[in-house]
Scaffold this active site. Structure first.
Site, mmCIF file in Angstrom:
data_model
loop_
_atom_site.group_PDB
_atom_site.id
_atom_site.type_symbol
_atom_site.label_atom_id
_atom_site.label_comp_id
_atom_site.label_asym_id
_atom_site.label_seq_id
_atom_site.Cartn_x
_atom_site.Cartn_y
_atom_site.Cartn_z
ATOM 1 N N ASP A 101 0.858 -1.186 0.000
ATOM 2 C CA ASP A 101 0.000 0.000 0.000
ATOM 3 C C ASP A 101 0.898 1.242 0.000
ATOM 4 O OD1 ASP A 101 -1.967 1.953 0.434
ATOM 5 O OD2 ASP A 101 -3.168 0.580 1.661
ATOM 6 N N ASP A 137 -3.185 7.471 -2.781
ATOM 7 C CA ASP A 137 -3.225 6.296 -1.914
ATOM 8 C C ASP A 137 -3.651 5.128 -2.794
ATOM 9 O OD1 ASP A 137 -3.635 4.443 0.110
ATOM 10 O OD2 ASP A 137 -5.191 5.606 1.142
ATOM 11 N N HIS A 179 -12.071 5.927 2.006
ATOM 12 C CA HIS A 179 -12.098 7.164 2.797
ATOM 13 C C HIS A 179 -11.896 8.391 1.923
ATOM 14 C CE1 HIS A 179 -7.700 6.959 2.335
ATOM 15 N NE2 HIS A 179 -7.929 5.661 2.390
ATOM 16 N N HIS A 227 -7.404 10.249 6.017
ATOM 17 C CA HIS A 227 -8.772 9.826 6.344
ATOM 18 C C HIS A 227 -9.551 11.058 6.784
ATOM 19 C CE1 HIS A 227 -8.440 5.335 6.278
ATOM 20 N NE2 HIS A 227 -7.173 5.687 6.201
ATOM 21 N N GLU A 235 -11.070 1.169 -1.522
ATOM 22 C CA GLU A 235 -10.251 0.002 -1.235
ATOM 23 C C GLU A 235 -11.016 -1.178 -0.643
ATOM 24 O OE1 GLU A 235 -7.220 0.776 1.769
ATOM 25 O OE2 GLU A 235 -8.143 2.688 2.237
ATOM 26 N N GLU A 265 -6.638 -1.000 -4.293
ATOM 27 C CA GLU A 265 -7.005 0.391 -3.992
ATOM 28 C C GLU A 265 -6.544 1.344 -5.084
ATOM 29 O OE1 GLU A 265 -5.202 2.129 -0.452
ATOM 30 O OE2 GLU A 265 -6.773 3.669 -0.354
HETATM 31 MN MN MN Z 1 -3.881 2.652 1.043
HETATM 32 MN MN MN Z 2 -6.557 4.136 1.768
#
Ligand code: MN
Ligand code: MN
Length: 300
Positions: free
Chosen positions: A87, A98, A158, A166, A191, A286
């Site tokens: 990630d 992200d 998010h 977030h 995600e 994601e």
């Molecule tokens: Mn992530």
């Molecule tokens: Mn994330």
């Protein structure tokens, strides 16, 4: 509201860097590779390409769903037949990308990994202004269930805002009672996390944390703790960091005691490692997406 052009340009630059790294690391992760090499490679590429890490590279193996990054002396390697979630967080002037991929070294789990990818594709298909978050969750859950798997119900996508990963609004991957709706101009980390149908379908916290964040200014006893906290505030602001990034302090004899004081004083918080509650393997996919006038655009 549409996003101003200058902001969007930085957002897109961060996302391009993150996408390139994701594609490269997908080809790089192999059995026996030290986890710390994966982390450092991802974070190094981030800087080479002109971005900064928005959070430490997460390398989460098998039943670990998220929030593992290598501590400074990590000896762990990618186990045989592992499924490895990488990630990646990149920011350009606070505009955050992200994105995550699952490297599958066990053919037995290839279908579960593609289920997470398909659930993400489904999310991209349905996201648009006005969509209810409850409907989103139900649709993603169904897409996972028809393939014979289960979503992780307590891990969500998010809203992302400048310097905030977030940003308060969640995108659950399962049935939920949210009354909120998607709006034009919002940026989300989307995600889905997927586990086996006989798994618990949720994660628990492990006692250990390897990812940290500045929390609040507290008066500290130890002058070395003060010095480290100042460095953290200046360099990482509101964004998560790894202990590896404090290397220049680590050789000092007071380092361990100082870092401990940052934690017990709650100047710094730790993110616990998430493990699938029944210890079943977890896959994740994601993207960072932008909600457009009549749909969404994948930025990563
Ligand atoms: Mn992530
Ligand atoms: Mn994330």
């Amino acid at each position: 509201m549409a996003v101003p052009e200058e902001e969007l340009e930085k957002q897109k630059q961060a996302c391009k860097i993150a996408r390139e790294i994701r594609e490269e690391i997908q080809q790089t992760v192999k059995e026996g590779m030290p986890l710390i090499d994966i982390c450092e490679k991802v974070e190094g590429m981030t800087r080479e390409k002109g971005g900064k890490p928005a959070f430490p590279c997460n390398v989460s193996v098998n039943e670990i769903a998220a929030h593992y990054t290598s501590p400074p002396d990590d000896k762990q390697v990618v186990p045989e037949k592992a499924i490895v979630k990488v990630d990646i967080g990149v920011h350009v002037d606070g505009y955050i990308a992200d994105t995550a991929t699952t490297v599958c070294l066990d053919p037995e789990y290839a279908d579960m990994v593609s289920t997470a990818e398909e659930a993400l594709a489904k999310a991209v298909e349905i996201l648009r202004p006005g969509l209810s978050v409850a409907r989103f969750g139900a649709t993603i859950q169904k897409a996972i269930k028809v393939r014979g798997y289960k979503p992780i119900s307590n891990l969500t996508g998010h809203l992302i805002r400048r310097y905030i990963i977030h940003a308060g609004k969640s995108l659950p991957n399962a049935f939920n009672l949210s009354t909120s709706r998607i709006k034009e101009g919002e940026v989300y980390g989307v995600e889905p996390f997927v586990t086996l149908s006989n798994g618990a379908g949720r994660v628990d916290n492990l006692p250990e944390a390897y990812i940290f964040r500045y929390q609040k200014h507290k008066s500290l006893q130890n002058p070395y703790a003060k010095k480290i906290l100042k460095y953290i505030k200046t360099n990482f602001l509101t964004l998560p960091f790894a202990e590896r990034w404090l290397n220049k302090f680590a050789s000092h004899s007071s380092y361990k005691i100082a870092f401990h004081e940052l934690m017990v004083s709650k100047s710094v918080m730790g993110y616990p490692v998430f493990v699938e509650a029944s210890r079943k393997p977890v896959a994740q996919a994601e993207y960072t997406i932008l909600i457009t006038k009549d749909g969404c655009e994948v930025l990563t």
